[in-house]
Design a protein around this motif. Structure first.
Motif, short mmCIF file in Angstrom:
data_model
loop_
_atom_site.label_atom_id
_atom_site.label_comp_id
_atom_site.label_asym_id
_atom_site.label_seq_id
_atom_site.Cartn_x
_atom_site.Cartn_y
_atom_site.Cartn_z
N PRO A 1 17.61 2.18 5.17
CA PRO A 1 17.64 0.99 6.02
C PRO A 1 16.76 -0.12 5.47
O PRO A 1 15.81 0.14 4.72
CB PRO A 1 17.09 1.51 7.36
N LEU A 2 17.07 -1.33 5.83
CA LEU A 2 16.24 -2.47 5.45
C LEU A 2 15.12 -2.63 6.47
O LEU A 2 15.22 -2.17 7.59
CB LEU A 2 17.08 -3.75 5.39
N GLY A 3 14.06 -3.31 6.08
CA GLY A 3 12.95 -3.55 6.99
C GLY A 3 12.00 -2.37 7.04
O GLY A 3 11.86 -1.61 6.10
N ARG A 4 11.34 -2.22 8.16
CA ARG A 4 10.34 -1.18 8.34
C ARG A 4 10.99 0.19 8.37
O ARG A 4 12.00 0.40 9.03
CB ARG A 4 9.61 -1.43 9.67
N ILE A 5 10.38 1.12 7.63
CA ILE A 5 10.86 2.51 7.60
C ILE A 5 9.76 3.38 8.18
O ILE A 5 8.76 3.65 7.52
CB ILE A 5 11.23 2.96 6.18
N SER B 1 4.13 2.32 0.95
CA SER B 1 4.65 1.15 1.64
C SER B 1 6.16 1.32 1.79
O SER B 1 6.77 2.18 1.16
CB SER B 1 4.33 -0.12 0.86
N ASP B 2 6.76 0.49 2.63
CA ASP B 2 8.21 0.58 2.83
C ASP B 2 8.97 0.32 1.53
O ASP B 2 9.94 1.01 1.23
CB ASP B 2 8.65 -0.40 3.91
N ARG B 3 8.50 -0.64 0.74
CA ARG B 3 9.17 -0.96 -0.52
C ARG B 3 9.05 0.20 -1.51
O ARG B 3 10.03 0.59 -2.15
CB ARG B 3 8.57 -2.22 -1.15
N GLN B 4 7.86 0.80 -1.61
CA GLN B 4 7.66 1.93 -2.51
C GLN B 4 8.54 3.11 -2.10
O GLN B 4 9.18 3.74 -2.95
CB GLN B 4 6.19 2.35 -2.52
N LEU C 1 4.31 9.73 -7.64
CA LEU C 1 3.69 8.73 -8.49
C LEU C 1 4.56 7.48 -8.44
O LEU C 1 5.71 7.50 -8.86
CB LEU C 1 3.58 9.24 -9.93
N VAL C 2 4.01 6.40 -7.89
CA VAL C 2 4.76 5.16 -7.69
C VAL C 2 3.98 3.98 -8.28
O VAL C 2 2.76 4.05 -8.39
CB VAL C 2 5.06 4.90 -6.19
N PRO C 3 4.68 2.89 -8.63
CA PRO C 3 3.97 1.69 -9.08
C PRO C 3 3.13 1.10 -7.95
O PRO C 3 3.53 1.11 -6.80
CB PRO C 3 5.09 0.72 -9.48
N ARG C 4 1.97 0.56 -8.31
CA ARG C 4 1.10 -0.09 -7.32
C ARG C 4 1.77 -1.35 -6.79
O ARG C 4 2.58 -1.96 -7.47
CB ARG C 4 -0.23 -0.46 -7.94
#
Length: 101
Positions: A70-74, A48-51, A30-33
């Protein structure tokens, strides 16, 4: 038996097997939209990568495991490696059963 290292107690339990790429579609969180209008239940593969980054850092911190993603795309392979790192540190990752998918 593995004795977990949790800040809220120690539990005797068998070790969890390593996760696979298919398992990433069975781990729900369960993550924030993204638009910040509430929460949503997503699989690790759908996040998403941020989530994912925010969730994995919080999960590791809860269990006292140092983790810097890591930063960027995961990508999926990196997500799998990070989850298996947590599993090796004694963090239990729960999967839904395959009959529910």
């Amino acid at each position: 038996m593995y004795i977990g290292r949790f800040p809220y107690g120690r539990y005797d339990r068998p070790p969890q097997p390593d996760l696979t790429l298919e398992d990433l579609r069975r781990v729900y969180v369960l993550v924030p939209r993204e638009d910040e209008s509430g929460n949503e239940n997503l699989t690790v593969a759908e996040m998403s990568d941020r989530q994912f980054r925010e969730w994995i850092v919080a999960k590791a911190a809860l269990h006292g495991v140092p983790l810097i993603p890591p930063l960027g795309r995961i990508g999926l392979e990196t997500r799998l490696r990070l989850l298996n790192y947590l599993v090796h540190q004694g963090v239990r990752i729960y999967l839904i059963d395959q009959s529910s998918t």
